[in-house]
Design an enzyme around this catalytic site. Structure first.
Site, PDB file in Angstrom:
ATOM      1  N   CYS A   1       6.566 -15.498   0.998  1.00 28.37           N
ATOM      2  CA  CYS A   1       7.787 -16.259   1.264  1.00 28.37           C
ATOM      3  C   CYS A   1       7.734 -17.415   0.281  1.00 28.37           C
ATOM      4  O   CYS A   1       6.679 -18.063   0.136  1.00 28.37           O
ATOM      5  CB  CYS A   1       7.833 -16.758   2.701  1.00 28.37           C
TER       6      CYS A   1
ATOM      7  N   THR B   1      13.859 -15.566  -3.586  1.00 28.97           N
ATOM      8  CA  THR B   1      13.407 -15.436  -2.207  1.00 28.97           C
ATOM      9  C   THR B   1      12.824 -14.045  -2.049  1.00 28.97           C
ATOM     10  O   THR B   1      13.310 -13.099  -2.687  1.00 28.97           O
ATOM     11  CB  THR B   1      14.559 -15.627  -1.207  1.00 28.97           C
TER      12      THR B   1
END
Length: 231
Positions: A197, A83
């Site tokens: 992202c 992430t």
């Protein structure tokens, strides 16, 4: 072959992409029945998301540091935090383990530098777009200027991530909104745009725009394969 540690679940939708990419990468390099050696721990994203929006980053660091330690104990040689946003607490995680963290911003910046990109747009969660932990790493360590969307655009980018993409929902209307933001960043001088992202690449791909896109999930995973197969 080194063993890749994957700290995933943030969200599991993008962690799937990591697992696929590292295994496909090893197969491309070695052929036959080869696959990546992987140790994965996947956390409950609902807990992490709640702490993110409450601003309790220390609590997220404790959860992820424990997970990272378990990955190390299971035999991983290095670690990927799957992430972008949670690299905010990468230093706290690193302090609790002895194996190195392969930082997603570093992997992305190295590709940008190789492509001679000096000014780049950044899409991601509001935390990634607004806070310094990611932007300053690109600017200070790699001398890459970062442009972020306007405030109202940031809000929509963030909302679509948390209300659609992490749930695996892909909507054409949301893709159109993202493409408009990408065009806006390009108009403001960005030579390319980072999909900062790990879920964004589920929505927007290079085929959807002429603006060069840098998919951090793919870049991070592919660079991990290089490390894993290095002599």
């Amino acid at each position: 072959m080194k063993t890749i540690g994957l700290l995933g679940g943030m969200s599991w939708e993008s962690t799937v992409s990591y697992y696929q990419e590292v295994n496909r990468g090893v197969k491309r390099q070695l052929g036959g029945l080869h696959s990546a050696k992987v140790v994965m721990v996947s956390v409950d994203f609902a807990e992490i998301e709640r702490m993110q929006h409450a601003g309790d980053w220390q609590a997220t660091a404790l959860i992820l540091a424990k997970a990272a330690k378990n990955i190390e104990l299971a035999g991983a040689d290095f670690l990927l935090i799957c992430t972008n946003t949670m690299h905010k607490v990468a230093e706290q995680i690193q302090a609790n383990i002895s194996i190195p963290i392969h930082h997603i911003a570093d992997a992305t910046a190295q590709v940008l530098q190789a492509d001679k990109i000096t000014k780049v747009g950044l899409l991601g969660t509001k935390f990634t777009m607004q806070q310094d932990f990611y932007r300053s790493r690109l600017e200070d360590k790699f001398a890459i200027q970062v442009v972020v969307p306007l405030e109202d655009q940031q809000q929509r980018v963030h909302e679509i991530i948390y209300t659609e993409l992490v749930l695996g929902e892909i909507k054409e209307t949301s893709r159109a909104e993202y493409l408009a933001v990408i065009d806006s960043l390009f108009a403001r001088g960005a030579e390319a745009v980072i999909l900062g992202c790990t879920e964004i690449a589920l929505l927007v791909e290079q085929q959807h725009t002429d603006v060069p896109l840098y998919d951090t999930t793919a870049i991070h995973a592919q660079s991990a394969v290089v490390i894993a197969l290095a002599n």
